[in-house]
Design a protein around this motif. Sequence first.
Motif, PDB file in Angstrom:
ATOM      1  N   THR A 149     -17.593  10.570 -16.992  1.00  0.00           N
ATOM      2  CA  THR A 149     -16.688  11.359 -17.836  1.00  0.00           C
ATOM      3  C   THR A 149     -15.258  11.219 -17.331  1.00  0.00           C
ATOM      4  O   THR A 149     -15.006  11.303 -16.129  1.00  0.00           O
ATOM      5  CB  THR A 149     -17.091  12.839 -17.825  1.00  0.00           C
ATOM      6  N   ILE A 150     -14.330  11.006 -18.256  1.00  0.00           N
ATOM      7  CA  ILE A 150     -12.928  10.847 -17.876  1.00  0.00           C
ATOM      8  C   ILE A 150     -12.359  12.193 -17.458  1.00  0.00           C
ATOM      9  O   ILE A 150     -12.448  13.177 -18.189  1.00  0.00           O
ATOM     10  CB  ILE A 150     -12.112  10.259 -19.044  1.00  0.00           C
ATOM     11  N   ILE A 151     -11.764  12.240 -16.273  1.00  0.00           N
ATOM     12  CA  ILE A 151     -11.211  13.489 -15.741  1.00  0.00           C
ATOM     13  C   ILE A 151      -9.711  13.370 -15.460  1.00  0.00           C
ATOM     14  O   ILE A 151      -9.067  14.354 -15.104  1.00  0.00           O
ATOM     15  CB  ILE A 151     -11.931  13.905 -14.441  1.00  0.00           C
ATOM     16  N   GLY A 152      -9.155  12.183 -15.618  1.00  0.00           N
ATOM     17  CA  GLY A 152      -7.733  11.993 -15.359  1.00  0.00           C
ATOM     18  C   GLY A 152      -7.331  10.552 -15.554  1.00  0.00           C
ATOM     19  O   GLY A 152      -8.078   9.752 -16.148  1.00  0.00           O
ATOM     20  N   ALA A 153      -6.155  10.201 -15.060  1.00  0.00           N
ATOM     21  CA  ALA A 153      -5.660   8.831 -15.208  1.00  0.00           C
ATOM     22  C   ALA A 153      -4.584   8.546 -14.167  1.00  0.00           C
ATOM     23  O   ALA A 153      -3.879   9.448 -13.713  1.00  0.00           O
ATOM     24  CB  ALA A 153      -5.106   8.615 -16.607  1.00  0.00           C
ATOM     25  N   ILE A 154      -4.493   7.282 -13.798  1.00  0.00           N
ATOM     26  CA  ILE A 154      -3.445   6.801 -12.895  1.00  0.00           C
ATOM     27  C   ILE A 154      -2.493   5.927 -13.706  1.00  0.00           C
ATOM     28  O   ILE A 154      -2.937   5.117 -14.531  1.00  0.00           O
ATOM     29  CB  ILE A 154      -4.036   5.996 -11.730  1.00  0.00           C
ATOM     30  N   GLN A 155      -1.215   6.098 -13.449  1.00  0.00           N
ATOM     31  CA  GLN A 155      -0.223   5.301 -14.167  1.00  0.00           C
ATOM     32  C   GLN A 155       0.829   4.763 -13.198  1.00  0.00           C
ATOM     33  O   GLN A 155       1.417   5.533 -12.430  1.00  0.00           O
ATOM     34  CB  GLN A 155       0.463   6.133 -15.248  1.00  0.00           C
ATOM     35  N   MET A 156       1.029   3.452 -13.220  1.00  0.00           N
ATOM     36  CA  MET A 156       2.086   2.792 -12.459  1.00  0.00           C
ATOM     37  C   MET A 156       3.136   2.289 -13.437  1.00  0.00           C
ATOM     38  O   MET A 156       2.785   1.740 -14.488  1.00  0.00           O
ATOM     39  CB  MET A 156       1.522   1.618 -11.649  1.00  0.00           C
ATOM     40  N   MET A 157       4.410   2.454 -13.094  1.00  0.00           N
ATOM     41  CA  MET A 157       5.486   2.049 -14.000  1.00  0.00           C
ATOM     42  C   MET A 157       6.536   1.225 -13.274  1.00  0.00           C
ATOM     43  O   MET A 157       6.879   1.506 -12.124  1.00  0.00           O
ATOM     44  CB  MET A 157       6.136   3.286 -14.631  1.00  0.00           C
ATOM     45  N   ASN A 158       6.988   0.207 -13.984  1.00  0.00           N
ATOM     46  CA  ASN A 158       8.113  -0.632 -13.544  1.00  0.00           C
ATOM     47  C   ASN A 158       7.821  -1.379 -12.249  1.00  0.00           C
ATOM     48  O   ASN A 158       8.246  -0.982 -11.158  1.00  0.00           O
ATOM     49  CB  ASN A 158       9.387   0.193 -13.402  1.00  0.00           C
ATOM     50  N   LYS A 159       7.062  -2.467 -12.406  1.00  0.00           N
ATOM     51  CA  LYS A 159       6.791  -3.367 -11.287  1.00  0.00           C
ATOM     52  C   LYS A 159       8.087  -4.035 -10.839  1.00  0.00           C
ATOM     53  O   LYS A 159       8.894  -4.474 -11.651  1.00  0.00           O
ATOM     54  CB  LYS A 159       5.776  -4.416 -11.726  1.00  0.00           C
ATOM     55  N   LYS A 160       8.307  -4.091  -9.526  1.00  0.00           N
ATOM     56  CA  LYS A 160       9.519  -4.683  -8.969  1.00  0.00           C
ATOM     57  C   LYS A 160       9.166  -5.811  -8.006  1.00  0.00           C
ATOM     58  O   LYS A 160       8.147  -5.774  -7.304  1.00  0.00           O
ATOM     59  CB  LYS A 160      10.326  -3.615  -8.216  1.00  0.00           C
ATOM     60  N   LEU A 161      10.032  -6.801  -7.966  1.00  0.00           N
ATOM     61  CA  LEU A 161       9.916  -7.863  -6.972  1.00  0.00           C
ATOM     62  C   LEU A 161      10.638  -7.428  -5.703  1.00  0.00           C
ATOM     63  O   LEU A 161      11.309  -6.396  -5.661  1.00  0.00           O
ATOM     64  CB  LEU A 161      10.497  -9.159  -7.516  1.00  0.00           C
ATOM     65  N   LYS A 162      10.520  -8.222  -4.673  1.00  0.00           N
ATOM     66  CA  LYS A 162      11.150  -7.870  -3.402  1.00  0.00           C
ATOM     67  C   LYS A 162      12.661  -7.792  -3.507  1.00  0.00           C
ATOM     68  O   LYS A 162      13.303  -7.043  -2.769  1.00  0.00           O
ATOM     69  CB  LYS A 162      10.740  -8.886  -2.332  1.00  0.00           C
ATOM     70  N   ASP A 163      13.236  -8.585  -4.427  1.00  0.00           N
ATOM     71  CA  ASP A 163      14.690  -8.555  -4.583  1.00  0.00           C
ATOM     72  C   ASP A 163      15.158  -7.428  -5.495  1.00  0.00           C
ATOM     73  O   ASP A 163      16.355  -7.289  -5.774  1.00  0.00           O
ATOM     74  CB  ASP A 163      15.192  -9.902  -5.104  1.00  0.00           C
ATOM     75  N   GLY A 164      14.204  -6.601  -6.002  1.00  0.00           N
ATOM     76  CA  GLY A 164      14.548  -5.473  -6.847  1.00  0.00           C
ATOM     77  C   GLY A 164      14.574  -5.776  -8.321  1.00  0.00           C
ATOM     78  O   GLY A 164      14.809  -4.863  -9.136  1.00  0.00           O
ATOM     79  N   SER A 165      14.298  -6.995  -8.719  1.00  0.00           N
ATOM     80  CA  SER A 165      14.295  -7.353 -10.136  1.00  0.00           C
ATOM     81  C   SER A 165      12.987  -6.930 -10.796  1.00  0.00           C
ATOM     82  O   SER A 165      11.961  -6.733 -10.129  1.00  0.00           O
ATOM     83  CB  SER A 165      14.497  -8.861 -10.302  1.00  0.00           C
ATOM     84  N   ASP A 166      13.032  -6.784 -12.126  1.00  0.00           N
ATOM     85  CA  ASP A 166      11.853  -6.346 -12.871  1.00  0.00           C
ATOM     86  C   ASP A 166      10.792  -7.434 -12.912  1.00  0.00           C
ATOM     87  O   ASP A 166      11.094  -8.632 -12.927  1.00  0.00           O
ATOM     88  CB  ASP A 166      12.251  -5.961 -14.296  1.00  0.00           C
ATOM     89  N   SER A 167       9.544  -6.991 -12.964  1.00  0.00           N
ATOM     90  CA  SER A 167       8.431  -7.925 -13.034  1.00  0.00           C
ATOM     91  C   SER A 167       7.321  -7.310 -13.871  1.00  0.00           C
ATOM     92  O   SER A 167       7.506  -6.238 -14.493  1.00  0.00           O
ATOM     93  CB  SER A 167       7.933  -8.254 -11.617  1.00  0.00           C
ATOM     94  N   GLU A 168       6.177  -7.952 -13.909  1.00  0.00           N
ATOM     95  CA  GLU A 168       5.021  -7.470 -14.662  1.00  0.00           C
ATOM     96  C   GLU A 168       3.840  -7.288 -13.714  1.00  0.00           C
ATOM     97  O   GLU A 168       3.739  -7.971 -12.697  1.00  0.00           O
ATOM     98  CB  GLU A 168       4.651  -8.471 -15.771  1.00  0.00           C
ATOM     99  N   PHE A 169       2.960  -6.372 -14.095  1.00  0.00           N
ATOM    100  CA  PHE A 169       1.761  -6.160 -13.300  1.00  0.00           C
ATOM    101  C   PHE A 169       0.787  -7.318 -13.530  1.00  0.00           C
ATOM    102  O   PHE A 169       0.572  -7.750 -14.666  1.00  0.00           O
ATOM    103  CB  PHE A 169       1.101  -4.830 -13.665  1.00  0.00           C
ATOM    104  N   THR A 170       0.204  -7.782 -12.453  1.00  0.00           N
ATOM    105  CA  THR A 170      -0.653  -8.963 -12.504  1.00  0.00           C
ATOM    106  C   THR A 170      -2.132  -8.578 -12.541  1.00  0.00           C
ATOM    107  O   THR A 170      -2.488  -7.385 -12.467  1.00  0.00           O
ATOM    108  CB  THR A 170      -0.397  -9.840 -11.275  1.00  0.00           C
ATOM    109  N   ALA A 171      -2.987  -9.615 -12.619  1.00  0.00           N
ATOM    110  CA  ALA A 171      -4.427  -9.384 -12.594  1.00  0.00           C
ATOM    111  C   ALA A 171      -4.858  -8.792 -11.253  1.00  0.00           C
ATOM    112  O   ALA A 171      -5.792  -7.988 -11.186  1.00  0.00           O
ATOM    113  CB  ALA A 171      -5.162 -10.694 -12.873  1.00  0.00           C
ATOM    114  N   ASP A 172      -4.180  -9.199 -10.181  1.00  0.00           N
ATOM    115  CA  ASP A 172      -4.491  -8.609  -8.873  1.00  0.00           C
ATOM    116  C   ASP A 172      -4.164  -7.116  -8.861  1.00  0.00           C
ATOM    117  O   ASP A 172      -4.886  -6.314  -8.250  1.00  0.00           O
ATOM    118  CB  ASP A 172      -3.691  -9.335  -7.785  1.00  0.00           C
TER     119      ASP A 172
END
Length: 325
Positions: free
Chosen positions: A282-305
Motif C-alpha cells: 500500500t502506498i504510504i508516501g513518496a520521495i521526490q528529487m528535483m533539479n539534478k546538478k553536475l559538479k560544475d553546478g549546471s543543470d542535468s537530468e536524472f539517469t537510470a542509475d
Amino acid sequence: MPPNAMAVARGTIGLTRRLCRQQSPWGGSPRYLSSSVSARKEGLSTPETPTTEQLRIVALRYSIPMIGFGFMDNLVMIMAGEAIDQNFGVVLGISTMTAAGFGQCFSDVAGNLSGGMVDAACTRLNLPQHSLTQSQLDLKISRIYRTLGACVGVVTGCLLGMCCLVFIDTDAADRARRAKELQSIFEHVMDDGKNLFQAERASLFMLDREKNELWSQVATGTKGIIKVDADSGLIGASVKSGELINVADAYEDKRFNHDVDKESSFRTKSVLAIPVKNDEGTIIGAIQMMNKKLKDGSDSEFTADDENLVRMMASHVTSFIRIVG
C-alpha cells in the motif's frame, strides 16, 4: 487497699467513663469498652443481628466517601500522567508507563491533601444513621457490608474519574513521539539523498488518505509543513499510478503543477519521483528529487542509475517506518 492504689483505681474508673461517653463516627456506639468487667458482660450477650436496612445504610456510609477518593485518585492520575507524557515523555524519551507512575505519585499526594475535604463533604450530605453499636459493627455480616460498600464506592469513583478520557487525545503523545522518530530518521535520509543524487532539493511526503493530501516536514531548502493535493503535480501522479516518474523538464509535462513554483519562488526543472509502499504494497508516501546538478553546478537530468538508487532509498524508508511504526 492502700490510699495510693485507691486513688489510681478512682482515676482509672473516671477515665474509662469519659472514654465510654465518646461516640463512634459511624453510629452512636462507644469506641472503647468501659472496663474489663464491662467487656466480660458484653461478651456474655450476643449482639443483635442488624436488619437488612441497617446493613444497607452501613454499606452506603462506607461507599460514599470512597466514591470521592476513587474519583480524585483516577482523575488526577490520568490528567497528570497525560500531561507528563505529552510534555516530558516525548522530549526526554520517557515511556507511557513511567509517565503513568509519576501521575500516580501526584494522585497519592492529592489524595492525602483532599482527604479532609472529602470527609467534610460527606458529613454535609446528612446520610441516614444505622444506629448500630460497635459490637454490631464488628459482626461478620457488618464487616462484609462495609467491605462491599467500600469496594463499590472505589470502583464507581474510578469509573467516574475516567470520564476525562472522553475529552483527552490519548494518542497525541504517541503521534508526537513517532513523528520525532520519523523526522530524525528522514532528515538523515533526505540530507544524504540530496548529496547522493546531487539534487537541488529532496523531499519526503507522507500520504494522508482521509484528507487526500501529501504532507512533509522533511524537505531540503524549506521550512514548516508542506501540504499538496494527493492528485496534483508529478508527485501526485507518481502516487496515483504507483510508478516511478523521471522528467527532464517539468514545465513540458502536463502533470506538473506550476502553482507550487509560484508560491515557493522555486524554479523546478528535472524531477525524479517514486511512491513509498509498506510491506503490504500500500502506498504510504513518496520521495521526490528535483533539479539534478553536475559538479560544475549546471543543470542535468536524472539517469537510470539515479532511478535504481531512488528505488533502493524508497525501500530503506519503508524499513525505517516499519521499525518506528
